[in-house]
Design an enzyme around this catalytic site. Structure first.
Site, PDB file in Angstrom:
ATOM      1  N   ASP A  12      61.060  40.045  47.337  1.00 52.69           N
ATOM      2  CA  ASP A  12      61.125  41.410  48.292  1.00 52.69           C
ATOM      3  C   ASP A  12      61.063  41.098  49.426  1.00 52.69           C
ATOM      4  O   ASP A  12      60.306  40.519  49.996  1.00 52.69           O
ATOM      5  CB  ASP A  12      60.032  42.053  47.717  1.00 52.69           C
ATOM      6  CG  ASP A  12      59.937  43.614  48.397  1.00 52.69           C
ATOM      7  OD1 ASP A  12      60.777  43.847  49.398  1.00 52.69           O
ATOM      8  OD2 ASP A  12      59.197  44.619  48.004  1.00 52.69           O
ATOM      9  N   TYR A 226      46.726  42.053  49.614  1.00 52.05           N
ATOM     10  CA  TYR A 226      47.562  42.828  48.879  1.00 52.05           C
ATOM     11  C   TYR A 226      48.924  42.665  49.643  1.00 52.05           C
ATOM     12  O   TYR A 226      49.058  43.229  50.853  1.00 52.05           O
ATOM     13  CB  TYR A 226      47.120  44.123  48.607  1.00 52.05           C
ATOM     14  CG  TYR A 226      48.351  44.639  47.796  1.00 52.05           C
ATOM     15  CD1 TYR A 226      48.708  44.571  46.374  1.00 52.05           C
ATOM     16  CD2 TYR A 226      49.095  45.849  48.465  1.00 52.05           C
ATOM     17  CE1 TYR A 226      49.635  45.056  45.745  1.00 52.05           C
ATOM     18  CE2 TYR A 226      50.055  46.612  47.843  1.00 52.05           C
ATOM     19  CZ  TYR A 226      50.376  46.164  46.469  1.00 52.05           C
ATOM     20  OH  TYR A 226      51.569  46.954  45.851  1.00 52.05           O
ATOM     21  N   LYS A 229      53.463  43.887  44.756  1.00 47.88           N
ATOM     22  CA  LYS A 229      53.439  43.434  43.341  1.00 47.88           C
ATOM     23  C   LYS A 229      54.462  42.371  43.141  1.00 47.88           C
ATOM     24  O   LYS A 229      55.164  42.066  43.961  1.00 47.88           O
ATOM     25  CB  LYS A 229      53.464  44.655  42.423  1.00 47.88           C
ATOM     26  CG  LYS A 229      52.734  44.448  41.232  1.00 47.88           C
ATOM     27  CD  LYS A 229      51.258  44.107  41.502  1.00 47.88           C
ATOM     28  CE  LYS A 229      50.456  44.288  40.259  1.00 47.88           C
ATOM     29  NZ  LYS A 229      48.827  43.874  40.678  1.00 47.88           N
TER      30      LYS A 229
END
Length: 377
Positions: A12, A226, A229
């Site tokens: 990503d 984080y 995902k």
């Protein structure tokens, strides 16, 4: 015949708009980086949600530093385009400023198989968005160990010996090989906990050849925070001693619950979709999976065939939306929101840190008991 390596490497490097898709200029930049490259036999660039997926064939073998460098350089070039367009999360999966010889551990997800092509070599490339590597556990179990899904395990003499599963412990960075059918119950002990354990590879027990490989990178464990995902990829070989194409696709007729969805913090159904529908929007989801079929022909990628465009999966999509309605009604409550062990890897610790001084330790805030009349407490 020289062995052929199929490498699927994803990252990503910027969403358009938000976390929904990939801008066409980013895709074109990736194709420009790979087109005519002397290391490659063939390639495809596709996207699922906001992830760029590089599907490449070559003769350099698994874990080739040259191929991983090419993927890294491609993602870096795409990141520059993403920054120019001010795409959201530009370069978020590139967790280092420098390539160190292998892309593993730097953020992008990697699945690779090295094979000597059979007379016919069909493969299915599975790509998911808004979920984690353990999302493949249930499908891979059903494909390679469940005779109610894969009748070939019963009636095909080339498959009757079963398959070996390489399971990774993503927390302690360990692996174990479990053989099915005899280790079936032991296998389920681990892969039934997909947040920690994930099937990395599957091998044919009769030949020892690779049957499937997946990406098991967990970004939060690499970065310590984080950053999105993992959106895993998986390669599965089909036919002639391996599960048929239909047996590989059948598990996805049931949209099982996976972790991820909005902010990587929710459980939701894994919805099988055609490439055209791999643009999650509702609550940044629900999680999506795409299945592309290829025939390998002297390393060439003949295809893809977009399997989940079949209306036979319409009911699975309808059920996924019904499940999504049900889960969303619970809002921030478990089990829609992930349990606290998983929330430790999201942005929730920052909220907890802000409030920590407002908690009173009841074990220490106790007043001495007053003595009753006669000296008895």
């Amino acid at each position: 015949m020289a062995k052929v390596t199929l490498s699927v490497i994803k990252a990503d490097i910027g969403g358009f708009v938000g976390h929904s898709a990939v801008h066409p200029e980013v895709i074109e930049k990736a194709r420009g980086c790979l087109e005519g490259h002397p290391l490659l036999i063939d390639y495809r660039v596709v996207h699922v949600g906001d992830d760029v997926n590089l599907i490449m064939t070559h003769n350099r073998g698994r874990n080739s530093g040259e191929i991983h460098q090419l993927a890294w350089d491609t993602f870096t070039a795409c990141t520059e385009v993403a920054k120019k367009l001010k795409l959201y999360g530009a370069g978020q999966d590139l967790l280092s400023d420098a390539f160190s010889g292998n892309i593993k551990g730097l953020g992008p997800g990697v699945a690779e198989i090295e094979v000597e092509e059979r007379e016919s070599e069909p493969v299915v490339v599975l790509m998911a968005d808004k979920t984690e590597p353990g999302a493949w556990n249930l499908p891979l179990y059903k494909i390679f160990a469940d005779p109610f899904n894969t009748i070939g395990l019963v009636i095909d003499p080339k498959m009757h010996c079963g398959f070996d599963f390489e399971v990774r412990d993503l927390i302690e960075n360990k692996k174990v090989i479990l053989s099915c059918p005899e280790d079936l119950y032991d296998l389920l002990v681990f892969i039934g906990a997909p947040g920690r354990y994930a099937v990395k590879r599957v091998f044919h027990r009769g030949t020892g050849e690779i049957a499937a490989a997946s990406s098991t990178q967990r970004l939060n464990l690499i970065a310590g925070r984080y950053v999105g995902k993992d959106d895993p990829v998986c390669i599965v070989r089909c036919q002639n001693g391996y599960p048929s194409v239909g047996e590989v696709l059948e598990p996805f007729a049931f949209p099982h619950l996976v972790s991820g969805w909005m902010r990587g913090s929710h459980s939701g159904p894994l919805m099988p979709v055609a490439m055209a529908d791999a643009r999650p929007t509702r609550f940044d989801g629900p999680p999506r999976v795409v299945a592309l079929g290829f025939q390998l022909a002297n390393g060439r990628l003949v295809g893809p065939h977009d399997f989940f465009g079949d209306p036979a999966f319409d009911r699975a999509r309808k059920l996924a939306l019904t499940i999504a309605d049900y889960m969303r009604r619970m809002g921030p409550f478990e089990p829609h929101r992930l349990h606290l062990d998983e929330m430790e890897y999201t942005t929730m610790p920052q909220v907890m840190e802000k409030l920590k001084d407002r908690f009173i330790d009841l074990r220490r805030d106790k007043k001495p008991k007053e003595k009753a009349a006669g000296g008895v407490a």
